[in-house]
Design an enzyme around this catalytic site. Structure first.
Site, PDB file in Angstrom:
ATOM      1  N   HIS A 123       0.878  -1.261  -0.065  1.00 17.59           N
ATOM      2  CA  HIS A 123      -0.012   0.145   0.096  1.00 17.59           C
ATOM      3  C   HIS A 123       0.807   1.233   0.005  1.00 17.59           C
ATOM      4  O   HIS A 123       2.103   1.239   0.449  1.00 17.59           O
ATOM      5  CB  HIS A 123      -0.975   0.041   1.289  1.00 17.59           C
ATOM      6  N   ASP A 199       3.273  -4.451   8.029  1.00 11.64           N
ATOM      7  CA  ASP A 199       2.044  -3.724   7.909  1.00 11.64           C
ATOM      8  C   ASP A 199       0.865  -4.910   8.173  1.00 11.64           C
ATOM      9  O   ASP A 199       0.803  -5.587   7.226  1.00 11.64           O
ATOM     10  CB  ASP A 199       2.085  -3.241   6.479  1.00 11.64           C
ATOM     11  N   GLN A 202      -4.270  -5.033   7.095  1.00 11.63           N
ATOM     12  CA  GLN A 202      -5.214  -6.006   6.576  1.00 11.63           C
ATOM     13  C   GLN A 202      -5.165  -7.338   7.229  1.00 11.63           C
ATOM     14  O   GLN A 202      -6.031  -8.188   7.053  1.00 11.63           O
ATOM     15  CB  GLN A 202      -5.088  -6.250   5.076  1.00 11.63           C
ATOM     16  N   LYS A 225     -10.060  -0.965  10.606  1.00 13.35           N
ATOM     17  CA  LYS A 225     -10.194  -2.078   9.696  1.00 13.35           C
ATOM     18  C   LYS A 225     -10.482  -3.468  10.316  1.00 13.35           C
ATOM     19  O   LYS A 225     -10.681  -4.321   9.773  1.00 13.35           O
ATOM     20  CB  LYS A 225      -8.888  -2.324   8.979  1.00 13.35           C
ATOM     21  N   CYS A 367      -4.651   2.429  -3.467  1.00 18.03           N
ATOM     22  CA  CYS A 367      -3.439   3.070  -3.123  1.00 18.03           C
ATOM     23  C   CYS A 367      -2.220   1.900  -3.062  1.00 18.03           C
ATOM     24  O   CYS A 367      -1.450   1.634  -2.263  1.00 18.03           O
ATOM     25  CB  CYS A 367      -3.611   3.272  -1.690  1.00 18.03           C
TER      26      CYS A 367
HETATM   27  N1  PLP Z   1      -1.615  -0.708   4.589  1.00 19.32           N
HETATM   28  C1  PLP Z   1      -2.569  -1.356   3.950  1.00 19.32           C
HETATM   29  C2  PLP Z   1      -2.185  -3.035   3.623  1.00 19.32           C
HETATM   30  C3  PLP Z   1      -3.921  -0.974   3.902  1.00 19.32           C
HETATM   31  O1  PLP Z   1      -4.856  -1.795   3.141  1.00 19.32           O
HETATM   32  C4  PLP Z   1      -4.024   0.437   4.275  1.00 19.32           C
HETATM   33  C5  PLP Z   1      -5.390   0.975   4.096  1.00 19.32           C
HETATM   34  O2  PLP Z   1      -6.108   0.611   3.343  1.00 19.32           O
HETATM   35  C6  PLP Z   1      -3.100   1.060   5.098  1.00 19.32           C
HETATM   36  C7  PLP Z   1      -1.966   0.472   4.980  1.00 19.32           C
HETATM   37  C8  PLP Z   1      -3.329   2.547   5.375  1.00 19.32           C
HETATM   38  O3  PLP Z   1      -4.148   2.547   6.581  1.00 19.32           O
HETATM   39  P1  PLP Z   1      -4.870   3.654   7.137  1.00 19.32           P
HETATM   40  O4  PLP Z   1      -5.603   4.307   6.071  1.00 19.32           O
HETATM   41  O5  PLP Z   1      -5.946   3.177   8.102  1.00 19.32           O
HETATM   42  O6  PLP Z   1      -3.761   4.667   7.584  1.00 19.32           O
END
Ligand code: PLP
Length: 551
Positions: A123, A199, A202, A225, A367
């Site tokens: 992401h 990260d 998900q 999430k 993203c």
């Molecule tokens: N990393 C992953 C794999 C994501 O799916 C997301 C959000 O969709 C993020 C990071 C960013 O998360 P946040 O928008 O809650 O900061």
């Protein structure tokens, strides 16, 4: 295999958003963007504001003590959930802020020529902060090779060297849904003095996380999430390691002593929690994790896996669909493209059709643009499930997708009505579905690649759209083209209104009222309404009224 106690219907009953009259038929499959919130979490937010609202870690009065206890209790709950010590949890707004905290905090420990290793499935939150760090410190970013988009971690060993400084991997891709096998990574990194970041955005809501087993230095996640509130997240890191990082945000409550010349910062986690935090959300985050812990999580995971396998199987039988994700090892995401050589419409058109059937999905690059670019893919449509989704939901999603495809196929054989009857046909359509189908039919043949120049691009349209105009004897003719079939159909309508008319007519034309009469304002998605509006305004701005001509 143990008998599952997980029941998606009972689980869903705990989410009051689905009890609202307007959501009675809603199928919410945009869970990778954010999940819905259970009553327990909503109650916890309310409780904070009713009984505990004060600033935490500052005053010692009764309410301040209650607020501090709420935050520290959440810290304990979250730490327990991922098998960490509670002092190893730093609260922040979410995964994105967590990565910024890390990239900034690690900067002074990074040097020229050192390397940051990520995968192509990351992401943007796990790319951009590292990219800036790499620019600032003259470092290099390297990508783990992939097989069909899925990172091939067996290649990692050969990429490691004395220059490896940061290794940052997603636990599961938000496009492909694939869960990476991260358990072997720590072992590979043990002889390299690098920081290992995960990260878990998900992962948190779908699978167990044990930071001890993962052996990572840092792990980042968001509450929203995983059934928690918006605006809260955490960075996990061992106190010892966290204390070597420079604080990202500077301000109140993160510092022991301050003079105008010097400051002594607190130890972690307080060192990174500057200013007033989103206290109610943090309290709600604890409640979400408690709520999750009370579920049969294995059963819920198995249910989500079955749903996503079912969707993949059903969609793979449709020739118009190109699956981007795979069913194996998938935490609950199905992403696909529309095959442009089979039907001429975009995933944006389909997302709109689904929205009209009360099915919430997400379309775009999610993203994760590098992933799309590396495979030369158009924007994808993502279906992402959670515990409250059912097989009936999935079957309906598939059925509505099939209907959309059938409609388009059918419209191939229908001829576009001649210009005079365009408005009449639209007005006489028996309902919005029929009108939508007609607009798609209009968009079928309406292509003109000759106007696809940068100068003709309409700004403000989500799908790439072009407009060119010419004038003879004060009468205007417009040509339009778009990647989106529905926008092309709308272009036909605009040309019906404007072509052959003079500038005064075009500029004074009350298109908003006309759009309302046809139900476009109400039924078209916000992005399509914006696109159509941009097209009309561009045409209106391009004409020159006769009065100003003669001046
Ligand atoms: N990393 C992953 C794999 C994501 O799916 C997301 C959000 O969709 C993020 C990071 C960013 O998360 P946040 O928008 O809650 O900061």
């Amino acid at each position: 295999m143990p008998e599952t106690t997980f029941n998606p219907h009972e689980f869903k009953a705990q989410f009051p958003i689905f009890d609202q009259a307007e959501n009675e038929k809603l199928i919410y499959v945009d869970n990778a963007a954010t999940t819905q919130k259970p009553q327990a979490v909503i109650d916890r937010l309310t409780h904070f504001y009713l009984y505990e609202n004060a600033n935490a870690h500052r005053a010692s009065h009764r309410l301040a003590r209650a607020a501090t206890d709420a935050i520290e209790n959440s810290r304990k709950i979250i730490a327990g959930f991922i098998n960490a010590n509670d002092r190893d949890i730093v609260f922040c707004r979410g995964t994105t802020e967590g990565f910024n905290l890390l990239a900034n905090g690690l900067a002074s420990q990074c040097h020229a020529q050192e390397e940051i290793i990520i995968t192509s499935a990351e992401h943007h939150a796990n790319i951009l902060p590292w990219r800036r760090l790499a620019e600032q410190r003259n470092m290099k970013i390297r990508l783990v090779p992939d097989i069909d988009g899925i990172p091939d971690l067996s290649q990692l060993a050969s990429m490691l060297s004395d220059n490896t400084r940061i290794v940052s991997f997603t636990m599961a891709s938000n496009v492909l849904g694939c869960k990476l096998n991260l358990e072997s990574v720590a072992q590979l990194l043990k002889d390299h003095p690098c920081f290992y970041v995960i990260d878990a955005a998900q992962g948190l809501g779908h699978c167990p996380i044990d930071v001890d087993k993962l052996g990572c230095d840092f792990l980042v996640a968001s509450a929203h999430k995983a059934y928690g509130p918006l605006g809260a997240g955490f960075v996990y890191g061992k106190q010892k390691v966290l204390s070597t990082l420079d604080p990202y945000l500077l301000g109140g409550e993160m510092v022991k002593s301050v003079t105008l010349d010097a400051a002594e910062f607190n130890k972690a986690p307080g060192r990174f929690e500057a200013g007033t935090m989103q206290l109610a959300s943090i309290a709600g985050f604890g409640a979400a994790i408690e709520f999750l812990s009370q579920q049969d999580r294995e059963g819920m995971h198995a249910h989500e896996v079955r749903l996503i396998q079912h969707i993949h199987k059903e969609l793979s039988s449709l020739p118009a669909i190109q699956l981007i994700s795979k069913p194996e090892n998938n935490l609950g995401i199905c992403t696909f493209n529309i095959k442009s050589d089979v039907i001429e419409a975009t995933s944006g058109d389909l997302a709109q059709w689904l929205d009209e059937h009360d099915i919430a999905v997400r379309v775009g690059y999610h993203c994760a643009q590098p992933l799309y670019e590396s495979r030369a893919l158009q924007q994808g449509l993502r279906i992402s499930v959670a515990g409250y989704n059912t097989f009936e939901d999935c079957d309906k999603v598939v059925r509505v997708i099939r209907e959309w495809i059938d409609n388009i196929e059918e419209s191939k054989t229908t001829t576009t009505p001649c210009s005079n009857s365009i408005l009449e046909s639209l007005q006489n359509a028996k309902n919005w579905q029929a009108r939508y189908k007609m607009l798609m039919e209009f968009g079928q043949e309406e292509r003109d690649e000759s106007i696809q120049a940068d100068d003709n691009i309409i700004h403000g349209c989500e799908a790439k759209t072009w407009l060119a105009g010419s004038q003879v004897d004060g009468k205007y003719q417009f040509i339009t083209d778009s990647e989106s079939r529905i926008i092309r159909g709308l272009g036909v309508l605009m040309k019906h209104w404007f072509n052959g008319k003079d500038a005064d007519f075009i500029q004074n034309f009350d298109w908003e009222t006309e759009c309302q009469k046809l139900g476009l304002t109400r039924h078209l998605s916000a992005s399509r309404n914006n696109g159509f509006r941009a097209m009309i305004l561009t045409a209106q701005c391009s004409v020159v009224p006769t009065s100003s001509d003669s001046e």
